[in-house]
Design an enzyme around this catalytic site. Sequence first.
Site, PDB file in Angstrom:
ATOM      1  N   HIS A 161      46.323  43.472  -3.827  1.00 58.51           N
ATOM      2  CA  HIS A 161      44.567  44.005  -3.639  1.00 58.51           C
ATOM      3  C   HIS A 161      44.596  45.552  -3.540  1.00 58.51           C
ATOM      4  O   HIS A 161      44.699  46.471  -2.907  1.00 58.51           O
ATOM      5  CB  HIS A 161      44.190  43.382  -2.447  1.00 58.51           C
ATOM      6  CG  HIS A 161      43.879  41.638  -2.846  1.00 58.51           C
ATOM      7  ND1 HIS A 161      43.435  41.051  -3.994  1.00 58.51           N
ATOM      8  CD2 HIS A 161      44.949  40.544  -2.092  1.00 58.51           C
ATOM      9  CE1 HIS A 161      43.798  39.671  -3.793  1.00 58.51           C
ATOM     10  NE2 HIS A 161      44.591  39.416  -2.572  1.00 58.51           N
TER      11      HIS A 161
ATOM     12  N   HIS B  77      49.198  51.188   0.499  1.00 62.65           N
ATOM     13  CA  HIS B  77      50.644  50.759   0.277  1.00 62.65           C
ATOM     14  C   HIS B  77      51.325  50.637   0.766  1.00 62.65           C
ATOM     15  O   HIS B  77      52.596  50.557   1.183  1.00 62.65           O
ATOM     16  CB  HIS B  77      50.815  52.212   0.013  1.00 62.65           C
ATOM     17  CG  HIS B  77      50.671  52.971  -1.666  1.00 62.65           C
ATOM     18  ND1 HIS B  77      49.815  52.846  -1.952  1.00 62.65           N
ATOM     19  CD2 HIS B  77      50.962  51.939  -2.674  1.00 62.65           C
ATOM     20  CE1 HIS B  77      48.847  53.433  -2.997  1.00 62.65           C
ATOM     21  NE2 HIS B  77      50.337  52.628  -3.986  1.00 62.65           N
TER      22      HIS B  77
ATOM     23  N   HIS C 218      51.477  39.407  -4.357  1.00 58.59           N
ATOM     24  CA  HIS C 218      50.980  40.431  -5.350  1.00 58.59           C
ATOM     25  C   HIS C 218      49.730  40.793  -4.567  1.00 58.59           C
ATOM     26  O   HIS C 218      49.996  41.379  -3.258  1.00 58.59           O
ATOM     27  CB  HIS C 218      49.668  38.710  -5.487  1.00 58.59           C
ATOM     28  CG  HIS C 218      48.467  38.202  -4.449  1.00 58.59           C
ATOM     29  ND1 HIS C 218      49.102  37.334  -3.199  1.00 58.59           N
ATOM     30  CD2 HIS C 218      47.087  38.097  -4.188  1.00 58.59           C
ATOM     31  CE1 HIS C 218      48.456  36.847  -2.506  1.00 58.59           C
ATOM     32  NE2 HIS C 218      46.907  37.267  -2.827  1.00 58.59           N
TER      33      HIS C 218
ATOM     34  N   CYS D 207      48.127  32.320  -4.444  1.00 64.15           N
ATOM     35  CA  CYS D 207      48.274  33.309  -3.113  1.00 64.15           C
ATOM     36  C   CYS D 207      48.417  32.845  -2.878  1.00 64.15           C
ATOM     37  O   CYS D 207      49.215  33.477  -1.632  1.00 64.15           O
ATOM     38  CB  CYS D 207      46.897  32.764  -2.241  1.00 64.15           C
ATOM     39  SG  CYS D 207      45.045  33.009  -2.572  1.00 64.15           S
TER      40      CYS D 207
ATOM     41  N   HIS E 212      50.140  41.440  -0.499  1.00 65.77           N
ATOM     42  CA  HIS E 212      50.452  40.329   0.888  1.00 65.77           C
ATOM     43  C   HIS E 212      51.170  38.890  -0.045  1.00 65.77           C
ATOM     44  O   HIS E 212      50.821  38.252  -0.888  1.00 65.77           O
ATOM     45  CB  HIS E 212      49.175  40.077   1.599  1.00 65.77           C
ATOM     46  CG  HIS E 212      48.318  39.282   1.457  1.00 65.77           C
ATOM     47  ND1 HIS E 212      47.158  38.524   2.264  1.00 65.77           N
ATOM     48  CD2 HIS E 212      47.653  39.453  -0.159  1.00 65.77           C
ATOM     49  CE1 HIS E 212      45.819  37.877   0.454  1.00 65.77           C
ATOM     50  NE2 HIS E 212      46.601  38.615  -0.406  1.00 65.77           N
TER      51      HIS E 212
ATOM     52  N   GLU F  58      38.545  41.458  -0.319  1.00 66.37           N
ATOM     53  CA  GLU F  58      39.854  41.479  -0.576  1.00 66.37           C
ATOM     54  C   GLU F  58      39.234  41.204  -2.444  1.00 66.37           C
ATOM     55  O   GLU F  58      40.723  42.104  -3.091  1.00 66.37           O
ATOM     56  CB  GLU F  58      40.156  40.114  -0.841  1.00 66.37           C
ATOM     57  CG  GLU F  58      41.270  39.374  -0.576  1.00 66.37           C
ATOM     58  CD  GLU F  58      42.266  38.460  -0.791  1.00 66.37           C
ATOM     59  OE1 GLU F  58      42.779  38.644   0.445  1.00 66.37           O
ATOM     60  OE2 GLU F  58      41.725  37.718  -1.154  1.00 66.37           O
TER      61      GLU F  58
HETATM   62 ZN   LIG Z   1      45.360  37.805  -1.777  1.00 68.90          ZN
END
Ligand SMILES: [Zn+2]
Length: 136
Positions: free
Chosen positions: A30, A75, A28, A24, A15, A126
């Site tokens: 998670h 994914h 990137h 952020c 995201h 997260e």
């Molecule tokens: Zn993030």
Amino acid sequence: MPWQLSTEFTFDSAHTITGYDGPCGRLHGHTYRVRLQLQSDRLRPSAHVRRAIMVADFRTLKWAKKDVSQGGLDHAYLNDLPDLGDDTTAEVIAAYLHRETLRRLRDALEPGDDGADLQLRVTLWETPDSACEYWE
Ligand SMILES: [Zn+2]
């Protein structure tokens, strides 16, 4: 509420927090961890067993673990999902998981059962040490 189901699973997604002034704001990913806690005051049948012996089917609860091509969140590029858009914070994703999980549970109910007793709490990690909880 005499029954509470708990289940946990993970999904891996990418995201971008659009407009975020910092890391952020860059693409990137998670490994998100989800805990769902579902309370109910009655037992129900499910799509896989017709007797009223379940709060809900764990398979229904774990929908988000599926690959994005099969309707889940694994994914995925979360910003591509119309229900999330550019605001893919843990808070927004947790609220989405709450809304969408309850919708799927209610879609599976018998006619005449509105599922009004179902209470869901979502915890979304997260990172291993940062989580958001959402309930109503
Ligand atoms: Zn993030």
